[in-house]
Scaffold this active site. Sequence first.
Site, PDB file in Angstrom:
ATOM      1  CG  ASP A  67      -0.262  -0.414   2.508  1.00  0.00           C
ATOM      2  OD1 ASP A  67       0.967  -0.354   2.567  1.00  0.00           O
ATOM      3  OD2 ASP A  67      -0.976  -0.788   3.446  1.00  0.00           O
ATOM      4  CG  ASN A 136      -8.787  -2.029  12.274  1.00  0.00           C
ATOM      5  OD1 ASN A 136      -7.840  -2.646  11.795  1.00  0.00           O
ATOM      6  ND2 ASN A 136      -9.243  -0.920  11.731  1.00  0.00           N
ATOM      7  CG  HIS A 138      -5.791  -2.488   9.083  1.00  0.00           C
ATOM      8  ND1 HIS A 138      -5.884  -1.162   9.408  1.00  0.00           N
ATOM      9  CD2 HIS A 138      -4.480  -2.803   9.259  1.00  0.00           C
ATOM     10  CE1 HIS A 138      -4.710  -0.700   9.747  1.00  0.00           C
ATOM     11  NE2 HIS A 138      -3.838  -1.681   9.670  1.00  0.00           N
ATOM     12  CD  GLU A 143      -8.591   0.680   7.966  1.00  0.00           C
ATOM     13  OE1 GLU A 143      -8.665  -0.178   8.876  1.00  0.00           O
ATOM     14  OE2 GLU A 143      -7.834   1.658   8.028  1.00  0.00           O
TER      15      GLU A 143
HETATM   16  P1  PGA Z   1       2.165  -1.787  12.953  1.00  0.00           P
HETATM   17  O1  PGA Z   1       0.992  -1.701  11.884  1.00  0.00           O
HETATM   18  O2  PGA Z   1       3.115  -2.812  12.447  1.00  0.00           O
HETATM   19  O3  PGA Z   1       2.768  -0.415  12.975  1.00  0.00           O
HETATM   20  O4  PGA Z   1       1.516  -2.177  14.253  1.00  0.00           O
HETATM   21  C1  PGA Z   1       0.515  -2.876  11.337  1.00  0.00           C
HETATM   22  C2  PGA Z   1      -0.626  -2.562  10.408  1.00  0.00           C
HETATM   23  O5  PGA Z   1      -1.368  -1.605  10.697  1.00  0.00           O
HETATM   24  O6  PGA Z   1      -0.781  -3.259   9.403  1.00  0.00           O
END
Ligand code: PGA
Length: 247
Positions: A67, A136, A138, A143
């Site tokens: 992304d 959450n 994702h 999302e």
């Molecule tokens: P993080 O994010 O590794 O900074 O916890 C993971 C994500 O949101 O995919």
Amino acid sequence: MRIIEAANYEDLSRKAADLIAAQVILKPDCVLGLATGSTPEGTYKELVTRYEQGVLDFSQISSVNLDEYRGLSQDNDQSYRYFMNRHLFDHVNIDKARTHVPNGKEPDSDKACADYDAQILSMGGVDLQLLGIGGNGHIGFNEPCDEFVVGTHCVNLTQSTIEANARFFSSIDEVPKQAYTMGIGNIMAAKKILLLASGAGKSQAIFDTCFGPVTPHVPASVLQLHPDAVIIADTEALSLAKEKGVF
Ligand code: PGA
């Protein structure tokens, strides 16, 4: 879905690097699907160390990232292209011309997304896709929502994701509100998947992902349907699953 418990973040990073190293050794011209966020930073550090030790050769590797923020240029220090250069590409012998991130500066979102799907297809698909996971559930910027989206698409980031990412920006107002992300179909098409989760903040997401129903309201739960998905989670990220006696 195979779940591997790591003792802590360092152990998780070593184990993840082991699996990526094995992939690179087995298929030196493979396509790696890469992820940003704080979780894979330790894994990239391990891979750089192994490159410096002469154990790994990235010269024939290609990559696609999950992304990119819509609106950020490659040289913006919060762009995911910038992150990849800083944490991995600048430190190993990968040919940057073979590394791909969605084009955040393409204002036409349909074009940005179609171009990225075509790019992945032209490379023959992804051999190993690395993933983090949001609190959450994702993956990439997919999302929680009512249906899985197949291809690369433009998303409005949820408030919880904007808040989680605000720590990287000088103020929450600077966090982009949209991103281009691979879809669930792109992710599921990878031959192997490696999802990393560290810390108690991920324990609900890991419980739901691995032991709950498959639902787009927990996007990572779709990985239960993938034939070769490995989750490396540290003890804290597995704490809820342990508390509930399912792991
Ligand atoms: P993080 O994010 O590794 O900074 O916890 C993971 C994500 O949101 O995919």
